[in-house]
Design an enzyme around this catalytic site. Structure first.
Site, PDB file in Angstrom:
ATOM      1  CB  THR A  33      -0.946  -0.037   1.217  1.00  0.00           C
ATOM      2  OG1 THR A  33      -1.903   1.009   1.123  1.00  0.00           O
ATOM      3  CG2 THR A  33      -0.190   0.107   2.536  1.00  0.00           C
ATOM      4  CG  ASN A  34       1.186   4.303  -2.411  1.00  0.00           C
ATOM      5  OD1 ASN A  34       2.010   3.405  -2.512  1.00  0.00           O
ATOM      6  ND2 ASN A  34       0.831   5.063  -3.422  1.00  0.00           N
ATOM      7  NE  ARG A  35       4.158   6.807   6.016  1.00  0.00           N
ATOM      8  CZ  ARG A  35       4.993   7.388   6.871  1.00  0.00           C
ATOM      9  NH1 ARG A  35       6.291   7.387   6.638  1.00  0.00           N
ATOM     10  NH2 ARG A  35       4.525   7.968   7.955  1.00  0.00           N
ATOM     11  CB  VAL A 101      -3.286   5.627  -7.187  1.00  0.00           C
ATOM     12  CG1 VAL A 101      -3.646   4.353  -7.938  1.00  0.00           C
ATOM     13  CG2 VAL A 101      -4.488   6.571  -7.107  1.00  0.00           C
TER      14      VAL A 101
END
Ligand code: CTP
Ligand code: CA
Length: 224
Positions: A33-35, A101
């Site tokens: 995932t991304n922060r 995203v």
């Protein structure tokens, strides 16, 4: 009292917003995932709704309450977010792409939990590029007014303007990570065709109202 008689800044506007990270599965219990806490995107959705806009918020996995009056749709992966946006976008005249995203997804996520093996071999992952939602929307024949966000780790001024041109959007809002992640305040820089504008550090809620005003005055047929 004056504001009581003035039409709201975004009255009659329809705004589509993405917020939060996306989550790309590795197997049923793991993923990448991304922060992003989603706070900035949710604050913008709240401010836009308060300014009279009809707001649809497409959110990745976040732990935040839906702002009052905002229509919310939850998604997990970049492809789900892409599909949700493409499904809705024709009905909106502004698209604000705040979501972080994931640029890549795992090529072949496993249907079963990958177990540690006796030999201690570590799995290797290969990745596929995800669709670029903002760039896709900006390329539509009759696109909404598109606003991009960019979290950079350095060289914000150069990267911001380059990214705005690359994504082909009239307005890009840049900030520096990791300084902003999860915090309640933020400091941003605006990039548009006429140049670069630094806004002072402030709470994400206060900043959201300022950004909504900045977006509103750039809209076609803006009354400001
Ligand atoms: N964005 C998007 N879909 C993607 C990647 C990014 O819609 N697959 C949007 C983000 O919501 C943001 C803008 O594009 O509004 C810029 O995202 P960013 O990650 O900064 O840009 P990238 O082109 O992915 O460049 P980088 O290599 O720096 O990650
Ligand atoms: Ca990216």
């Amino acid at each position: 009292i004056v504001s009581f008689f003035r039409p709201k800044l975004l009255a009659g506007r329809r705004m589509l917003i993405t917020a939060g990270p996306t989550f790309e599965p590795i197997d049923p219990v793991r993923g990448i995932t991304n922060r992003s806490s989603g706070k900035m995107g949710f604050a913008l959705a709240r401010a836009a709704s308060q300014a009279g806009a009809d707001v649809r918020l497409i959110a990745g996995p976040v732990a935040l309450a839906t702002p009052w009056g905002v229509e919310r749709e939850d998604v997990e992966t970049a492809r789900q977010m892409h599909d949700a946006v493409m499904q809705a976008v024709a009905d909106y005249d502004v698209f604000v792409s705040v979501a972080a995203v994931a640029d890549w997804r795992v090529a072949q996520p496993s249907d079963h939990k990958i177990k540690k093996t006796a030999t201690q071999a570590v799995p290797s992952l290969s990745f596929i590029e995800n669709p670029d939602i903002l760039a896709t929307v900006a390329r539509l024949p009759n696109p909404p007014f598109c606003v991009g966000f960019a979290a950079e780790s350095d060289n914000l001024e150069t990267n911001g303007e380059q990214k705005r041109i690359k994504k082909n959007v009239p307005l890009l809002i840049g900030n520096l990570g990791p300084a902003t992640f999860g915090r309640d305040d933020n400091e941003v820089v605006l990039f548009d065709a006429s140049g670069v504008t630094h806004l002072p550090r402030s709470s994400k809620d206060a900043l959201a109202s300022v950004l909504i005003e900045q977006i509103a005055r750039r809209l076609p047929d803006a009354s400001l």
